[in-house]
Design an enzyme around this catalytic site. Structure first.
Site, PDB file in Angstrom:
ATOM      1  N   CYS A  20      -3.239  -0.420   3.078  1.00 43.74           N
ATOM      2  CA  CYS A  20      -3.652  -1.814   2.866  1.00 43.74           C
ATOM      3  C   CYS A  20      -3.319  -2.674   4.091  1.00 43.74           C
ATOM      4  O   CYS A  20      -2.413  -2.358   4.882  1.00 43.74           O
ATOM      5  CB  CYS A  20      -2.911  -2.407   1.675  1.00 43.74           C
ATOM      6  SG  CYS A  20      -3.357  -1.695   0.085  1.00 43.74           S
ATOM      7  N   GLU A  23      -1.845  -5.571   4.134  1.00 41.00           N
ATOM      8  CA  GLU A  23      -0.503  -6.169   4.066  1.00 41.00           C
ATOM      9  C   GLU A  23       0.554  -5.230   4.637  1.00 41.00           C
ATOM     10  O   GLU A  23       1.423  -5.626   5.409  1.00 41.00           O
ATOM     11  CB  GLU A  23      -0.123  -6.491   2.610  1.00 41.00           C
ATOM     12  CG  GLU A  23      -1.015  -7.505   1.933  1.00 41.00           C
ATOM     13  CD  GLU A  23      -2.178  -6.878   1.182  1.00 41.00           C
ATOM     14  OE1 GLU A  23      -2.788  -5.916   1.707  1.00 41.00           O
ATOM     15  OE2 GLU A  23      -2.475  -7.346   0.082  1.00 41.00           O
ATOM     16  N   ASN A  59      -6.924  -3.566   6.532  1.00 37.05           N
ATOM     17  CA  ASN A  59      -6.904  -2.293   5.811  1.00 37.05           C
ATOM     18  C   ASN A  59      -7.559  -1.182   6.625  1.00 37.05           C
ATOM     19  O   ASN A  59      -8.557  -1.393   7.315  1.00 37.05           O
ATOM     20  CB  ASN A  59      -7.521  -2.412   4.417  1.00 37.05           C
ATOM     21  CG  ASN A  59      -8.935  -2.955   4.405  1.00 37.05           C
ATOM     22  OD1 ASN A  59      -9.315  -3.771   5.231  1.00 37.05           O
ATOM     23  ND2 ASN A  59      -9.730  -2.506   3.462  1.00 37.05           N
ATOM     24  N   GLU A  78      -8.896   2.733   6.193  1.00 38.91           N
ATOM     25  CA  GLU A  78      -9.250   3.752   5.190  1.00 38.91           C
ATOM     26  C   GLU A  78      -9.404   5.130   5.823  1.00 38.91           C
ATOM     27  O   GLU A  78      -9.418   5.278   7.052  1.00 38.91           O
ATOM     28  CB  GLU A  78     -10.525   3.313   4.469  1.00 38.91           C
ATOM     29  CG  GLU A  78     -10.297   2.000   3.708  1.00 38.91           C
ATOM     30  CD  GLU A  78     -11.476   1.566   2.866  1.00 38.91           C
ATOM     31  OE1 GLU A  78     -12.569   2.151   2.976  1.00 38.91           O
ATOM     32  OE2 GLU A  78     -11.277   0.617   2.073  1.00 38.91           O
ATOM     33  N   CYS A 135       2.157  -2.781  -2.093  1.00 38.52           N
ATOM     34  CA  CYS A 135       2.389  -3.829  -1.088  1.00 38.52           C
ATOM     35  C   CYS A 135       3.437  -4.819  -1.583  1.00 38.52           C
ATOM     36  O   CYS A 135       4.285  -5.277  -0.816  1.00 38.52           O
ATOM     37  CB  CYS A 135       1.089  -4.552  -0.751  1.00 38.52           C
ATOM     38  SG  CYS A 135      -0.034  -3.533   0.239  1.00 38.52           S
ATOM     39  N   CYS A 147      -1.764  -5.213  -3.967  1.00 43.71           N
ATOM     40  CA  CYS A 147      -1.495  -4.104  -4.889  1.00 43.71           C
ATOM     41  C   CYS A 147       0.011  -3.968  -5.118  1.00 43.71           C
ATOM     42  O   CYS A 147       0.834  -4.554  -4.391  1.00 43.71           O
ATOM     43  CB  CYS A 147      -2.078  -2.803  -4.337  1.00 43.71           C
ATOM     44  SG  CYS A 147      -1.091  -2.048  -3.040  1.00 43.71           S
TER      45      CYS A 147
HETATM   46  N1  THU Z   1      -6.653  -3.404  -0.062  1.00 41.09           N
HETATM   47  C1  THU Z   1      -5.851  -4.097   0.788  1.00 41.09           C
HETATM   48  O1  THU Z   1      -5.874  -3.891   2.003  1.00 41.09           O
HETATM   49  N2  THU Z   1      -5.024  -5.012   0.267  1.00 41.09           N
HETATM   50  C2  THU Z   1      -5.002  -5.380  -1.041  1.00 41.09           C
HETATM   51  O2  THU Z   1      -4.250  -6.278  -1.404  1.00 41.09           O
HETATM   52  C3  THU Z   1      -5.865  -4.707  -2.010  1.00 41.09           C
HETATM   53  C4  THU Z   1      -6.650  -3.562  -1.490  1.00 41.09           C
HETATM   54  C5  THU Z   1      -7.595  -2.437   0.507  1.00 41.09           C
HETATM   55  C6  THU Z   1      -7.325  -1.001   0.236  1.00 41.09           C
HETATM   56  C7  THU Z   1      -8.698  -0.418   0.407  1.00 41.09           C
HETATM   57  O3  THU Z   1      -8.932  -0.205   1.792  1.00 41.09           O
HETATM   58  C8  THU Z   1      -9.625  -1.493  -0.063  1.00 41.09           C
HETATM   59  O4  THU Z   1      -8.866  -2.706  -0.003  1.00 41.09           O
HETATM   60  C9  THU Z   1     -10.162  -1.304  -1.457  1.00 41.09           C
HETATM   61  O5  THU Z   1      -9.145  -1.054  -2.358  1.00 41.09           O
END
Ligand code: THU
Length: 159
Positions: A73, A75, A62, A64, A115, A112
């Site tokens: 994310c 994925e 991930n 940010e 994804c 999520c």
């Molecule tokens: N996140 C993912 O990378 N994958 C998921 O399946 C759920 C959430 C990340 C997004 C963000 O950077 C952090 O987790 C918190 O939501």
């Protein structure tokens, strides 16, 4: 009026050692992929490892951003990178792991909705089921296709 019921099948493992060797290797790759996380805002570190049909493993983590919606994310990072750099090579299995402040979640972090929708797109494009492994420290889940994580998939403009 008809009452209908929908059920899904998935496998729950109590430990990674119960999985077949190919899946164990992908779990290890997902854990390794977490090192690529850039998550200063959530402190939630997600790693994804995507096995392609030719045996290539693509990792994602991930990413940010101070403008929160600009992040992505793990994925989708992995899937988009794979599609951009290995065009036409089908996706076989996607493994995902999440950690909160560096501590692996006991139950698997589940992808999520966005994804899941992206997984559905590639599953349809490649005309083969995309398997998904979700990793927790106390249990792991394996789904044999995206449909089991995203019922009533939106995948056609003609219904
Ligand atoms: N996140 C993912 O990378 N994958 C998921 O399946 C759920 C959430 C990340 C997004 C963000 O950077 C952090 O987790 C918190 O939501």
């Amino acid at each position: 009026m008809t009452d209908r019921h929908l059920s899904i099948d998935y496998i729950e493992y109590g430990s990674v050692s119960e999985m077949e060797p190919k899946d164990q290797a992908l779990v290890a790759a997902a854990l390794e992929a977490q090192k690529g996380t850039y998550s200063p805002y959530s402190q939630f570190q997600v790693g994804a490892a995507l096995l392609l049909e030719d045996g290539t493993v693509v990792k994602g983590a991930n990413q940010e951003n101070i403008a929160y919606p600009s992040g992505l994310c793990a994925e989708r990072t992995a899937m988009f990178w794979a599609s951009a750099n290995h065009p036409g090579v089908a996706f076989d299995t996607l493994a995902v792991v999440g950690a909160d402040h560096g501590v692996l979640c006991e139950s698997p972090a589940t992808p999520c909705g966005s994804c899941r929708q992206v997984m559905a797109e590639y599953q349809k494009k490649f005309k083969r089921p995309l398997k998904i492994i979700l990793i927790g420290s106390k249990r792991l889940y394996k789904f044999s296709k995206v449909d089991d994580l995203l019922p009533f998939i939106f995948d056609s403009l003609k219904v």
